[in-house]
Every structure is written in structure tokens, then in C-alpha cells.
Motif scaffolding. Structure first.
Motif, PDB file in Angstrom:
ATOM      1  N   LEU A   1      -4.803  12.265   5.951  1.00 35.23           N
ATOM      2  CA  LEU A   1      -5.455  11.160   5.244  1.00 35.23           C
ATOM      3  C   LEU A   1      -5.934  10.070   6.201  1.00 35.23           C
ATOM      4  O   LEU A   1      -6.855   9.321   5.873  1.00 35.23           O
ATOM      5  CB  LEU A   1      -4.499  10.553   4.210  1.00 35.23           C
ATOM      6  CG  LEU A   1      -4.072  11.493   3.073  1.00 35.23           C
ATOM      7  CD1 LEU A   1      -3.068  10.788   2.150  1.00 35.23           C
ATOM      8  CD2 LEU A   1      -5.278  11.960   2.271  1.00 35.23           C
TER       9      LEU A   1
ATOM     10  N   GLU B   1      -7.216  14.320  -6.159  1.00 43.48           N
ATOM     11  CA  GLU B   1      -7.415  14.375  -4.715  1.00 43.48           C
ATOM     12  C   GLU B   1      -6.391  15.334  -4.127  1.00 43.48           C
ATOM     13  O   GLU B   1      -5.224  15.312  -4.506  1.00 43.48           O
ATOM     14  CB  GLU B   1      -7.257  12.989  -4.089  1.00 43.48           C
ATOM     15  CG  GLU B   1      -7.549  12.961  -2.595  1.00 43.48           C
ATOM     16  CD  GLU B   1      -7.470  11.561  -1.991  1.00 43.48           C
ATOM     17  OE1 GLU B   1      -7.747  11.430  -0.781  1.00 43.48           O
ATOM     18  OE2 GLU B   1      -7.111  10.619  -2.727  1.00 43.48           O
TER      19      GLU B   1
ATOM     20  N   ARG C   1      -0.454   8.560 -11.455  1.00 41.56           N
ATOM     21  CA  ARG C   1      -1.551   7.588 -11.440  1.00 41.56           C
ATOM     22  C   ARG C   1      -1.294   6.375 -12.328  1.00 41.56           C
ATOM     23  O   ARG C   1      -1.981   5.362 -12.204  1.00 41.56           O
ATOM     24  CB  ARG C   1      -2.848   8.284 -11.874  1.00 41.56           C
ATOM     25  CG  ARG C   1      -3.492   9.129 -10.784  1.00 41.56           C
ATOM     26  CD  ARG C   1      -4.725   9.842 -11.307  1.00 41.56           C
ATOM     27  NE  ARG C   1      -5.554  10.380 -10.227  1.00 41.56           N
ATOM     28  CZ  ARG C   1      -6.637  11.115 -10.419  1.00 41.56           C
ATOM     29  NH1 ARG C   1      -7.028  11.411 -11.653  1.00 41.56           N
ATOM     30  NH2 ARG C   1      -7.334  11.569  -9.388  1.00 41.56           N
TER      31      ARG C   1
ATOM     32  N   ILE D   1       1.406   5.245  -0.995  1.00 40.21           N
ATOM     33  CA  ILE D   1       0.696   6.496  -1.253  1.00 40.21           C
ATOM     34  C   ILE D   1       1.672   7.519  -1.824  1.00 40.21           C
ATOM     35  O   ILE D   1       2.772   7.708  -1.288  1.00 40.21           O
ATOM     36  CB  ILE D   1       0.062   7.039   0.040  1.00 40.21           C
ATOM     37  CG1 ILE D   1      -1.076   6.122   0.493  1.00 40.21           C
ATOM     38  CG2 ILE D   1      -0.468   8.456  -0.158  1.00 40.21           C
ATOM     39  CD1 ILE D   1      -1.746   6.556   1.768  1.00 40.21           C
TER      40      ILE D   1
ATOM     41  N   HIS E   1       0.872  -1.176   0.000  1.00 45.42           N
ATOM     42  CA  HIS E   1       0.000   0.000   0.000  1.00 45.42           C
ATOM     43  C   HIS E   1       0.906   1.223   0.000  1.00 45.42           C
ATOM     44  O   HIS E   1       1.430   1.637   1.045  1.00 45.42           O
ATOM     45  CB  HIS E   1      -0.908  -0.022   1.230  1.00 45.42           C
ATOM     46  CG  HIS E   1      -1.888   1.113   1.276  1.00 45.42           C
ATOM     47  ND1 HIS E   1      -2.553   1.581   0.158  1.00 45.42           N
ATOM     48  CD2 HIS E   1      -2.306   1.889   2.318  1.00 45.42           C
ATOM     49  CE1 HIS E   1      -3.339   2.586   0.510  1.00 45.42           C
ATOM     50  NE2 HIS E   1      -3.209   2.799   1.808  1.00 45.42           N
TER      51      HIS E   1
ATOM     52  N   SER F   1      -1.201   3.242  -4.699  1.00 39.81           N
ATOM     53  CA  SER F   1      -2.594   2.994  -4.322  1.00 39.81           C
ATOM     54  C   SER F   1      -3.418   4.274  -4.359  1.00 39.81           C
ATOM     55  O   SER F   1      -4.637   4.240  -4.547  1.00 39.81           O
ATOM     56  CB  SER F   1      -2.663   2.398  -2.907  1.00 39.81           C
ATOM     57  OG  SER F   1      -1.859   1.247  -2.807  1.00 39.81           O
ATOM     58  N   ARG F   2      -2.726   5.411  -4.187  1.00 35.14           N
ATOM     59  CA  ARG F   2      -3.428   6.682  -4.064  1.00 35.14           C
ATOM     60  C   ARG F   2      -2.460   7.812  -4.386  1.00 35.14           C
ATOM     61  O   ARG F   2      -1.271   7.738  -4.051  1.00 35.14           O
ATOM     62  CB  ARG F   2      -3.941   6.813  -2.625  1.00 35.14           C
ATOM     63  CG  ARG F   2      -4.995   7.850  -2.355  1.00 35.14           C
ATOM     64  CD  ARG F   2      -5.519   7.619  -0.949  1.00 35.14           C
ATOM     65  NE  ARG F   2      -6.497   8.614  -0.526  1.00 35.14           N
ATOM     66  CZ  ARG F   2      -7.049   8.645   0.687  1.00 35.14           C
ATOM     67  NH1 ARG F   2      -6.711   7.731   1.585  1.00 35.14           N
ATOM     68  NH2 ARG F   2      -7.937   9.579   1.011  1.00 35.14           N
TER      69      ARG F   2
ATOM     70  N   VAL G   1      -2.148  12.013  -3.993  1.00 34.88           N
ATOM     71  CA  VAL G   1      -2.753  13.159  -3.320  1.00 34.88           C
ATOM     72  C   VAL G   1      -1.847  14.376  -3.473  1.00 34.88           C
ATOM     73  O   VAL G   1      -0.636  14.288  -3.271  1.00 34.88           O
ATOM     74  CB  VAL G   1      -2.964  12.861  -1.814  1.00 34.88           C
ATOM     75  CG1 VAL G   1      -3.639  14.049  -1.124  1.00 34.88           C
ATOM     76  CG2 VAL G   1      -3.784  11.590  -1.622  1.00 34.88           C
TER      77      VAL G   1
END
Length: 249
Positions: free
Chosen positions: A86, A64, A38, A4, A2, A43-44, A46
Motif C-alpha cells: 500500500l 480494495e 467499513r 488501516i 490513520h 481510514s481504509r 483492504v
């Protein structure tokens, strides 16, 4: 894994005010950074910004973003602020430069892979071979020397090592020099710790934040890339980026 990705994006810039919102071929710079990030294994993604104009813009194109404190002394501090907001638990946090609109997704993935190991590093970053004399002697392109395990020993704006027995024009013939690419990855607990450190003597001498971490005993693992990045700091850099885009089309 995971992972970020957080992109610090300040509005104020001495040489290019409003830099994240600069138009590059129909998309803002920050939109291009988000789009590239992306495509990686994150996973994300921001954006961490100190300005509501940037916040609204990112939300407007479907990105985001979070609003951080305006007075952070570095991008690392802004990344930690955003990560706390977050309220999630990640295996690693990647600090992606908001002024490199053509960052390669594979470069981000190279750092993610380091944290997929059974013993993930404390910190990680990218290095790239020095290709010519201009890069080697430019103080704007920090160089790095590594130990035998790929961890950074030192970063400097001066070429390292200094080759006492060789004339400078021949240095590259006798040593494989590496320069630093400013993409950072952190274990979240380490990210929390390094934001509490005070500036160090080596950091102040070289104006390189990562030396603070080394001086305090943290280890920085590196991954190597052959890919170039294009940072944008001035109006001239914008013209160079537009020329690059035109070539791609």
C-alpha cells in the motif's frame, strides 16, 4: 488517527475450500466482512489475498484488494505483505479475520481508540468474559490472563488460572475468566519486527501465534468487548451463520 484495516483471505481451506467466496444470504463472506469493517473508524479497508478469484471478486463489488505471496505461514505475515504494497504510513494496522462476517464495527473502534492514546501500545487485541463452562473448558476458545494495566500475561487453550482450592464446576464463581477474540492491532514498526521472529516454544506448544510475541518481550494491550462473533470454518458453521441471518431479518 490513520488506521488501516487489512483482511487476510486465503482460498485454500481444509474444511471449507474457497471459504471467503461462500454465499451468505446473497453476499459472499468476504463482502460481509468488508461491509462491517467499513462501518468502523478505519481510514481504509483492504483485503489481502493469495488468489486471483478472491481479488477479482472483491474488486467486483467495489472493495480494495491486493495480491500477496501464496506461502505466508500466518495471517500476520500476509497483513505485513499487504501493508508494504500500500506504501502508506498508518498509526495502526488492524488484522481483521476474514472468516467472521458479523464482526462488530464497535469492536474495531475499541482497538483504534487504544492507539489514540498519547502512548499507543505496541500490539492490541480483544478479550471477552467467559459465559459458561463450555467456553471455559473448550480448547478451541483460547483464554487470557491480564496484568493490572490490561496487558496480556499469557494466552492458553486451558482455563487460566488453575484454581487449586476449588472444584472445577465452581471455578467461574471464584474468578472472572476471559477468552481471547482474534482481532489484532499493530503499530506498523512492531508489525515489521514480529514478522521476522521465529516460532517460539510456547507458541508451538499451544498453537497460538501471539505467544511468540510475548516470549520475545512484546506487550499486548487489551480492550474488552461483550459482543459475540461468529467464526466460520466448516459447512456446519455456514448453516449456523445462515440461521443467524434469518433471525436478524
Amino acid at each position: 488517527m490513520h488506521a488501516i484495516g487489512i483482511i487476510p483471505a486465503r482460498f485454500a481451506s481444509t474444511r471449507l475450500p474457497g471459504k471467503p467466496l461462500v454465499d451468505l444470504g446473497g453476499q459472499s463472506m468476504i463482502q460481509r466482512v468488508v461491509g462491517q469493517a467499513r462501518q468502523s473508524g478505519l481510514s481504509r479497508v483492504v483485503v489481502a489475498t493469495d488468489d486471483e478469484r478472491i481479488l477479482d471478486h472483491v474488486l467486483g463489488f467495489g472493495g480494495e484488494a491486493v495480491l500477496t505471496a501464496p506461502d505466508h505461514p500466518s495471517g500476520t505475515d500476509r497483513v505485513w505483505d499487504a501493508y508494504q504494497q500500500l506504501q502508506v504510513q498508518a498509526d495502526c494496522v488492524i488484522n481483521i479475520q476474514g472468516d467472521e462476517p458479523f464482526i462488530h464495527p464497535t469492536q474495531i473502534d475499541a482497538l483504534i481508540q487504544l492507539f489514540a492514546q498519547s502512548q499507543p501500545p505496541q500490539l492490541a487485541t480483544l478479550v471477552k468474559p467467559v459465559l459458561n463452562e463450555e467456553e471455559l473448558f473448550s480448547p478451541h476458545l483460547p483464554k487470557v490472563v491480564l496484568d493490572t494495566t490490561g496487558h496480556a500475561l499469557y494466552f492458553s487453550r486451558h482455563p487460566l488460572p488453575y484454581q487449586r482450592q476449588q472444584p472445577q464446576p465452581e471455578w467461574r464463581q471464584h474468578h472472572r475468566y476471559l477468552r481471547h477474540i482474534g482481532l489484532y492491532a499493530y503499530r506498523p514498526d512492531v508489525l515489521a519486527e514480529i514478522t521476522r521472529l521465529s516460532p517460539s516454544p510456547l507458541e508451538l506448544a499451544e498453537s497460538l501465534e501471539q505467544l511468540r510475541w510475548l516470549e520475545h518481550g512484546y506487550r499486548i494491550l487489551t480492550a474488552e468487548t461483550e459482543l459475540e462473533t461468529i467464526g466460520i470454518d466448516t459447512p456446519e458453521d455456514v448453516e449456523r451463520a445462515l440461521h443467524y441471518l434469518a433471525q436478524q431479518l
